[in-house]
Design a protein around this motif. Structure first.
Motif, PDB file in Angstrom:
ATOM      1  N   MET A 285      36.028 -53.985  -1.127  1.00 59.71           N
ATOM      2  CA  MET A 285      35.614 -52.919  -0.238  1.00 59.71           C
ATOM      3  C   MET A 285      34.095 -52.756  -0.322  1.00 59.71           C
ATOM      4  SD  MET A 285      37.925 -49.999   0.301  1.00 59.71           S
ATOM      5  CE  MET A 285      39.567 -49.887   0.622  1.00 59.71           C
TER       6      MET A 285
ATOM      7  N   ASP B 237      33.810 -55.329   4.518  1.00 65.95           N
ATOM      8  CA  ASP B 237      35.054 -54.715   4.974  1.00 65.95           C
ATOM      9  C   ASP B 237      34.779 -53.849   6.197  1.00 65.95           C
ATOM     10  OD1 ASP B 237      37.584 -52.600   3.388  1.00 65.95           O
ATOM     11  OD2 ASP B 237      37.646 -53.823   5.185  1.00 65.95           O
TER      12      ASP B 237
ATOM     13  N   LYS C  97      36.799 -52.088   7.880  1.00 61.91           N
ATOM     14  CA  LYS C  97      37.618 -50.874   7.947  1.00 61.91           C
ATOM     15  C   LYS C  97      36.974 -49.694   7.218  1.00 61.91           C
ATOM     16  CE  LYS C  97      42.050 -53.069   8.648  1.00 61.91           C
ATOM     17  NZ  LYS C  97      43.452 -53.140   8.240  1.00 61.91           N
ATOM     18  N   THR C  98      35.900 -49.918   6.494  1.00 65.00           N
ATOM     19  CA  THR C  98      35.235 -48.830   5.778  1.00 65.00           C
ATOM     20  C   THR C  98      33.961 -48.422   6.510  1.00 65.00           C
ATOM     21  OG1 THR C  98      33.940 -50.350   4.421  1.00 65.00           O
ATOM     22  CG2 THR C  98      36.082 -49.669   3.556  1.00 65.00           C
ATOM     23  N   ARG C  99      33.451 -47.246   6.176  1.00 57.73           N
ATOM     24  CA  ARG C  99      32.222 -46.737   6.796  1.00 57.73           C
ATOM     25  C   ARG C  99      31.049 -47.656   6.487  1.00 57.73           C
ATOM     26  NH1 ARG C  99      30.088 -42.267   9.063  1.00 57.73           N
ATOM     27  NH2 ARG C  99      27.929 -41.781   8.579  1.00 57.73           N
TER      28      ARG C  99
END
Length: 56
Positions: free
Chosen positions: A1, A5, A7-9
């Motif tokens: 992460m 990634d 999908k993360t901020r």
């Protein structure tokens, strides 16, 4: 992460995309800058330059 990634901020910031985790700011949320507070400067009209004669 992390940066890879999406999908993360943090991943969205590095990828330059937007989504549920990183919604865009609406135009209404940004306060307009008061330009009327400063004294408006008058623009001097531009003087027309004389046109040069065409050479033959």
């Amino acid at each position: 992460m992390g940066k890879g990634d999406i999908k993360t901020r943090k991943g969205k910031i590095s990828a330059g995309s937007y989504g549920v985790l990183r919604p865009r700011k609406s135009k209404e949320s940004i306060a307009p800058v008061a330009k009327a507070a400063a004294a408006p400067k008058e623009k001097a009209p531009k003087e027309a330059k004389p046109k040069k004669a065409a050479k033959k």
